[in-house]
Design a protein around this motif. Structure first.
Motif, PDB file in Angstrom:
ATOM      1  N   TRP A  51      64.174  41.188  28.893  1.00  0.00           N
ATOM      2  CA  TRP A  51      64.298  40.581  27.573  1.00  0.00           C
ATOM      3  C   TRP A  51      63.716  39.182  27.634  1.00  0.00           C
ATOM      4  N   ASN A  52      62.403  39.060  27.470  1.00  0.00           N
ATOM      5  CA  ASN A  52      61.709  37.770  27.549  1.00  0.00           C
ATOM      6  C   ASN A  52      61.534  37.175  26.169  1.00  0.00           C
ATOM      7  N   GLY A  53      62.245  36.126  25.866  1.00  0.00           N
ATOM      8  CA  GLY A  53      62.070  35.434  24.588  1.00  0.00           C
ATOM      9  C   GLY A  53      62.339  36.285  23.370  1.00  0.00           C
ATOM     10  N   GLY A  54      63.270  37.199  23.476  1.00  0.00           N
ATOM     11  CA  GLY A  54      63.662  38.000  22.320  1.00  0.00           C
ATOM     12  C   GLY A  54      62.873  39.274  22.116  1.00  0.00           C
ATOM     13  N   ARG A  55      61.770  39.455  22.838  1.00  0.00           N
ATOM     14  CA  ARG A  55      60.994  40.696  22.702  1.00  0.00           C
ATOM     15  C   ARG A  55      61.118  41.483  24.010  1.00  0.00           C
ATOM     16  N   PRO A  56      61.691  42.680  23.942  1.00  0.00           N
ATOM     17  CA  PRO A  56      61.902  43.433  25.181  1.00  0.00           C
ATOM     18  C   PRO A  56      60.605  43.983  25.772  1.00  0.00           C
ATOM     19  N   GLU A  57      60.503  43.883  27.089  1.00  0.00           N
ATOM     20  CA  GLU A  57      59.385  44.439  27.849  1.00  0.00           C
ATOM     21  C   GLU A  57      59.930  45.653  28.599  1.00  0.00           C
ATOM     22  N   ILE A  58      59.394  46.831  28.302  1.00  0.00           N
ATOM     23  CA  ILE A  58      59.932  48.081  28.846  1.00  0.00           C
ATOM     24  C   ILE A  58      59.054  48.593  29.981  1.00  0.00           C
ATOM     25  N   SER A  59      59.690  48.907  31.109  1.00  0.00           N
ATOM     26  CA  SER A  59      59.014  49.553  32.245  1.00  0.00           C
ATOM     27  C   SER A  59      59.719  50.878  32.485  1.00  0.00           C
ATOM     28  N   HIS A  60      58.954  51.963  32.533  1.00  0.00           N
ATOM     29  CA  HIS A  60      59.529  53.300  32.677  1.00  0.00           C
ATOM     30  C   HIS A  60      58.970  53.944  33.942  1.00  0.00           C
ATOM     31  N   GLY A  74      70.139  47.196  25.678  1.00  0.00           N
ATOM     32  CA  GLY A  74      69.071  47.772  26.485  1.00  0.00           C
ATOM     33  C   GLY A  74      69.046  49.282  26.404  1.00  0.00           C
ATOM     34  N   GLU A  75      70.217  49.902  26.434  1.00  0.00           N
ATOM     35  CA  GLU A  75      70.292  51.356  26.326  1.00  0.00           C
ATOM     36  C   GLU A  75      69.782  51.832  24.970  1.00  0.00           C
ATOM     37  N   LEU A  76      70.094  51.104  23.902  1.00  0.00           N
ATOM     38  CA  LEU A  76      69.587  51.462  22.571  1.00  0.00           C
ATOM     39  C   LEU A  76      68.060  51.364  22.520  1.00  0.00           C
ATOM     40  N   ILE A  77      67.515  50.326  23.115  1.00  0.00           N
ATOM     41  CA  ILE A  77      66.054  50.169  23.161  1.00  0.00           C
ATOM     42  C   ILE A  77      65.433  51.304  23.974  1.00  0.00           C
ATOM     43  N   ALA A  78      66.066  51.665  25.080  1.00  0.00           N
ATOM     44  CA  ALA A  78      65.552  52.759  25.913  1.00  0.00           C
ATOM     45  C   ALA A  78      65.555  54.073  25.127  1.00  0.00           C
ATOM     46  N   VAL A  79      66.631  54.336  24.397  1.00  0.00           N
ATOM     47  CA  VAL A  79      66.708  55.554  23.591  1.00  0.00           C
ATOM     48  C   VAL A  79      65.599  55.555  22.538  1.00  0.00           C
ATOM     49  N   THR A 135      68.889  46.297  32.305  1.00  0.00           N
ATOM     50  CA  THR A 135      68.387  45.268  31.396  1.00  0.00           C
ATOM     51  C   THR A 135      68.714  43.890  31.962  1.00  0.00           C
ATOM     52  N   ARG A 136      67.744  42.988  31.881  1.00  0.00           N
ATOM     53  CA  ARG A 136      67.935  41.605  32.318  1.00  0.00           C
ATOM     54  C   ARG A 136      67.339  40.674  31.268  1.00  0.00           C
ATOM     55  N   THR A 137      67.861  39.462  31.190  1.00  0.00           N
ATOM     56  CA  THR A 137      67.323  38.474  30.254  1.00  0.00           C
ATOM     57  C   THR A 137      66.148  37.711  30.846  1.00  0.00           C
ATOM     58  N   SER A 138      66.031  37.733  32.170  1.00  0.00           N
ATOM     59  CA  SER A 138      64.892  37.085  32.823  1.00  0.00           C
ATOM     60  C   SER A 138      64.696  37.733  34.184  1.00  0.00           C
ATOM     61  N   ALA A 139      63.590  37.389  34.827  1.00  0.00           N
ATOM     62  CA  ALA A 139      63.288  37.935  36.148  1.00  0.00           C
ATOM     63  C   ALA A 139      63.723  36.990  37.269  1.00  0.00           C
ATOM     64  N   ARG A 140      64.504  35.971  36.920  1.00  0.00           N
ATOM     65  CA  ARG A 140      64.943  35.007  37.950  1.00  0.00           C
ATOM     66  C   ARG A 140      65.647  35.687  39.110  1.00  0.00           C
ATOM     67  N   ALA A 141      66.461  36.682  38.816  1.00  0.00           N
ATOM     68  CA  ALA A 141      67.171  37.404  39.873  1.00  0.00           C
ATOM     69  C   ALA A 141      66.422  38.667  40.278  1.00  0.00           C
ATOM     70  N   GLY A 142      65.170  38.799  39.849  1.00  0.00           N
ATOM     71  CA  GLY A 142      64.365  39.974  40.150  1.00  0.00           C
ATOM     72  C   GLY A 142      64.198  40.840  38.912  1.00  0.00           C
ATOM     73  N   HIS A 143      63.206  41.677  38.956  1.00  0.00           N
ATOM     74  CA  HIS A 143      62.940  42.598  37.849  1.00  0.00           C
ATOM     75  C   HIS A 143      64.082  43.612  37.766  1.00  0.00           C
ATOM     76  N   PRO A 144      64.421  44.069  36.568  1.00  0.00           N
ATOM     77  CA  PRO A 144      65.520  45.032  36.438  1.00  0.00           C
ATOM     78  C   PRO A 144      65.345  46.288  37.294  1.00  0.00           C
ATOM     79  N   LEU A 145      64.114  46.734  37.480  1.00  0.00           N
ATOM     80  CA  LEU A 145      63.893  47.931  38.296  1.00  0.00           C
ATOM     81  C   LEU A 145      64.315  47.716  39.746  1.00  0.00           C
ATOM     82  N   GLU A 146      64.258  46.484  40.208  1.00  0.00           N
ATOM     83  CA  GLU A 146      64.648  46.181  41.589  1.00  0.00           C
ATOM     84  C   GLU A 146      66.141  46.391  41.826  1.00  0.00           C
ATOM     85  N   ALA A 147      66.924  46.419  40.749  1.00  0.00           N
ATOM     86  CA  ALA A 147      68.369  46.598  40.878  1.00  0.00           C
ATOM     87  C   ALA A 147      68.760  48.054  41.123  1.00  0.00           C
ATOM     88  N   VAL A 148      67.808  48.962  40.979  1.00  0.00           N
ATOM     89  CA  VAL A 148      68.096  50.382  41.185  1.00  0.00           C
ATOM     90  C   VAL A 148      67.679  50.751  42.610  1.00  0.00           C
TER      91      VAL A 148
END
Length: 116
Positions: free
Chosen positions: A102-111, A10-15, A54-67
């Motif tokens: 990370w939905n189905g192998g294609r990352p979805e980026i929210s900034h 995830g960090e590499l994708i963000a960079v 970075t998360r593999t799914s939104a089952r536990a919430g969107h990654p932004l919610e963890a911040v």
């Protein structure tokens, strides 16, 4: 994939995302005894300290919610520590958060710029 590997990918994708935006990467994974900053970058106007989740799914919430507000406060403290170590004064900085789903192998980026 274990969480550490997922986080590093995830960090590499963000960079890559930031470089594609024309940003200069100053440092990655800067650490001190108080914590870690995932990415430090220059967007041309400000120095930006970036938290990446970075998360593999939104089952536990969107990654932004963890911040949380507490995490942002910790990031601000780490940013001030990094700035204090620099030989020159840096007048403008902010904290951004990048969430990667990370939905189905294609990352979805929210900034989120200037997270508070």
């Amino acid at each position: 994939m274990d969480t550490k590997t997922l986080g590093r990918r995830g960090e590499l994708i963000a960079v890559e995302h930031l470089i594609d935006q024309g940003w200069e990467i100053i440092a990655t994974n800067w650490r001190c005894r108080h914590g870690e900053i995932d990415v430090i970058a220059d967007d041309g106007d400000s120095l930006v300290f970036v938290e990446v989740k970075t998360r593999t799914s939104a089952r536990a919430g969107h990654p932004l919610e963890a911040v949380t507000a507490g995490k942002i406060a910790t990031m601000r403290g780490l940013a001030l520590r990094w700035l204090a170590e620099q030989p020159e004064w840096i007048p403008r900085f902010r904290i951004d958060v990048i969430g990667i789903l990370w939905n189905g192998g294609r990352p979805e980026i929210s900034h989120v710029r200037d997270a508070r």
